[in-house]
Design a protein around this motif. Structure first.
Motif, mmCIF file in Angstrom:
data_model
loop_
_atom_site.group_PDB
_atom_site.id
_atom_site.type_symbol
_atom_site.label_atom_id
_atom_site.label_comp_id
_atom_site.label_asym_id
_atom_site.label_seq_id
_atom_site.Cartn_x
_atom_site.Cartn_y
_atom_site.Cartn_z
ATOM 1 N N ALA A 71 0.724 -1.011 0.026
ATOM 2 C CA ALA A 71 0.031 -0.082 -0.112
ATOM 3 C C ALA A 71 0.795 1.295 0.158
ATOM 4 C CB ALA A 71 -0.714 0.098 1.223
ATOM 5 N N LEU A 72 1.859 1.296 1.009
ATOM 6 C CA LEU A 72 2.600 2.523 0.777
ATOM 7 C C LEU A 72 3.591 2.638 -0.373
ATOM 8 C CD1 LEU A 72 4.325 2.092 4.470
ATOM 9 C CD2 LEU A 72 2.538 4.018 3.698
ATOM 10 N N SER A 73 3.923 1.467 -1.067
ATOM 11 C CA SER A 73 4.784 1.594 -2.393
ATOM 12 C C SER A 73 3.640 2.120 -3.515
ATOM 13 C CB SER A 73 5.094 0.153 -2.791
ATOM 14 O OG SER A 73 6.057 -0.460 -1.502
ATOM 15 N N ALA A 74 2.520 1.600 -3.450
ATOM 16 C CA ALA A 74 1.552 2.003 -4.469
ATOM 17 C C ALA A 74 1.070 3.454 -4.329
ATOM 18 C CB ALA A 74 0.159 1.414 -4.122
ATOM 19 N N LEU A 75 1.066 4.142 -3.108
ATOM 20 C CA LEU A 75 0.763 5.592 -2.574
ATOM 21 C C LEU A 75 2.315 6.399 -3.079
ATOM 22 C CD1 LEU A 75 -0.732 7.873 -1.301
ATOM 23 C CD2 LEU A 75 0.386 7.142 0.901
ATOM 24 N N THR A 76 3.328 5.984 -2.826
ATOM 25 C CA THR A 76 4.572 6.549 -3.235
ATOM 26 C C THR A 76 4.653 6.573 -4.793
ATOM 27 O OG1 THR A 76 5.809 5.555 -1.303
ATOM 28 C CG2 THR A 76 6.988 6.411 -3.017
ATOM 29 N N GLY A 77 4.094 5.583 -5.608
ATOM 30 C CA GLY A 77 4.276 5.825 -6.783
ATOM 31 C C GLY A 77 3.372 6.743 -7.406
ATOM 32 N N VAL A 78 1.950 6.733 -6.886
ATOM 33 C CA VAL A 78 0.943 7.685 -7.489
ATOM 34 C C VAL A 78 1.441 9.089 -7.075
ATOM 35 C CG1 VAL A 78 -1.225 8.751 -7.098
ATOM 36 C CG2 VAL A 78 -0.804 6.148 -7.081
ATOM 37 N N CYS A 79 2.147 9.335 -6.108
ATOM 38 C CA CYS A 79 2.617 10.730 -5.808
ATOM 39 C C CYS A 79 3.699 11.163 -6.461
ATOM 40 C CB CYS A 79 2.868 10.762 -4.261
ATOM 41 S SG CYS A 79 1.493 10.861 -3.078
ATOM 42 N N SER A 80 4.671 10.076 -6.931
ATOM 43 C CA SER A 80 5.885 10.478 -7.616
ATOM 44 C C SER A 80 5.581 10.892 -9.129
ATOM 45 C CB SER A 80 6.859 9.563 -7.312
ATOM 46 O OG SER A 80 6.389 8.249 -7.762
#
Length: 459
Positions: free
Chosen positions: A277-286
């Motif tokens: 979940a944190l990796s997906a959130l990181t990806g969307v933001c970046s």
């Protein structure tokens, strides 16, 4: 070696194919990724030419780009789910064949309507390739080299993204716009040939594909991207609100439909895993940060700083070039060090780079701009490969398809949100909209860095 559609030998995830076949398998995958990435943006350069040749308006010609992007966003997750059932190799090979044939039809199109239809088919083929590409890496490379594989993947995407406008301009200087699509045909044939020879068969699931859930998922993501763009262009708040309600309705129906499924198409089961979940959130933001920069900077450079279109292209290119150089290095490092740490540091650098761009002097020199673009590229490059590795390795092997689909979905969702926010900023203020977009990008990069460092507690 016999060129059969389905190989008899199934390779378990984590072991990798024999080294003698790995180069051929990787080349097939990367050719598919390269074509799909290039065609995401390559048509932008030729839109005015195509609009004139097809006797249509420039506003209508935008559908040549939008149809491709919408169908990709709509089909990534359903096709990833299908790959878990019928095998990732079947989905990729089908996608390569469809993409190659659709590219031929694009070049043969004599009207806007036929070209848009061909682009829809091309987008479907690209979605098939991109949906399970990351999952296939788990079967081509051994588990202790997943970071290296992700780095190569990010390198190809970075080079394709950076060279798209240049390649399009070169083709248009030598031939008609039809060749923008026809160049994919020999490349696609080579990718199919290499894939038939060397891509491994993967384990197949026992469940049947839920077509209703697939349609609901496609409708949800297509409407989501469409609504974001409508809102960014201020198409009337009543209209946008109605589209948003319809989008939420499809999401609710999808969640109800796949409730209790062990392998849902929209991977809510994987989103319960903290690292995923944190990796997906990181990806969307970046990726939202990247889009905020790439869409707003041409306006800043040309309308505020007075650079030409060609000069703007050269000024932006260092970002993508440094990403392409940094991604393989970060990928190798992620096989030894924490993806949370590498990604967090990289995104902190990206945040600093965005702040430095927002604080450009009134009359910056070319070196003033270039070092800032290179800093952003280095930061983004050190995030991308480790993040792909974190997404794929945090998911169970049997859910590789769902995780792979999320890799592509996260990228498209972030890019779409970023582009929509730039449009909204420019709609509010044409004079300061680009600058506001850069500050927003810095904010999103900062949030992504925090989310990445949060993964360290789950090692």
């Amino acid at each position: 070696m016999s060129l059969r559609f389905a190989r008899t030998q199934v390779y378990p995830a984590g072991e990798g194919v024999p080294a003698a076949e790995r180069l051929s398998a990787m080349l097939s995958l990367m050719l598919g990724v390269c074509m799909s990435s290039l065609d995401t943006a390559i048509a932008n350069t030729a839109l005015p030419t195509m609009a004139h040749d097809l006797a249509t308006t420039e506003s209508m010609s935008v559908w040549i780009v939008s149809a491709y992007q919408l169908i990709m966003a709509a089909c990534l997750l359903p096709l990833a789910g299908l790959g878990e059932i019928v095998g990732h190799r079947r989905v990729i090979m089908s996608g390569l064949v469809i993409f190659t044939l659709a590219s031929l039809f694009c070049g043969l199109s004599s009207s806007l309507e036929w070209l848009v239809v061909a682009r829809v088919l091309q987008g479907f083929g690209a979605a098939a390739v991109m949906s399970v590409n990351a999952a296939m890496l788990r079967f081509v490379y051994p588990s202790n080299q997943m970071g290296r594989a992700a780095g190569i993947n990010a390198l190809v995407v970075g080079i394709s993204f950076a060279s798209g406008p240049t390649i399009a301009s070169l083709i248009l200087s030598l031939a008609s716009w039809h060749w923008l699509f026809w160049v994919n045909v020999p490349t696609g044939i080579l990718a199919v040939y290499l894939g038939l020879r060397s891509l491994p068969a993967t384990p197949r699931g026992r469940a049947s594909f839920d077509y209703a859930a697939g349609l609901l998922c496609s409708a949800f993501f297509a409407l989501l991207i469409f609504t974001l763009n409508e809102a960014a262009h201020a198409q009337g708040w009543g209209r946008v609100a109605g589209e948003f309600v319809l989008t939420l309705a499809f999401l609710v129906l999808l969640l109800r439909r796949q409730s209790g499924m062990t392998a849902p198409i929209l991977a809510v089961d994987l989103l319960r895993l903290p690292v995923f979940a944190l990796s997906a959130l990181t990806g969307v933001c970046s990726f939202a940060t990247q889009a905020l920069a790439f869409v707003s900077l041409p306006f800043l450079f040309q309308q505020v700083l007075g650079y030409t279109q060609i000069e703007t292209g050269f000024l932006i290119t260092p970002w993508s070039v440094v990403v392409a150089l940094a991604a393989p290095i970060a990928g190798r490092l992620s096989d030894r060090y924490s993806s949370g740490m590498l990604g967090g540091v990289g995104l902190a650098l990206l945040c600093l780079g965005m702040v430095s761009l927002a604080l450009l002097p009134h009359q910056p020199s070319v070196p003033d701009i270039l070092w800032r673009m290179m800093l952003c590229g280095a930061g983004f490059g050190f995030f991308q490969s480790p993040n792909i590795r974190a997404i794929m390795t945090s998911a169970p092997v049997e859910r590789s398809g769902g995780a792979s689909g999320m890799v592509g979905t996260v990228r498209l969702l972030g890019q779409s949100c970023g582009a929509a926010m730039v449009a909204a900023c420019l709609h509010v203020s044409s004079a300061y909209g680009a600058l506001a977009a850069l500050w927003l990008g810095a904010l999103f990069a900062g949030l992504a860095s925090v989310a990445s460092f949060m993964r360290l507690q789950y090692r």
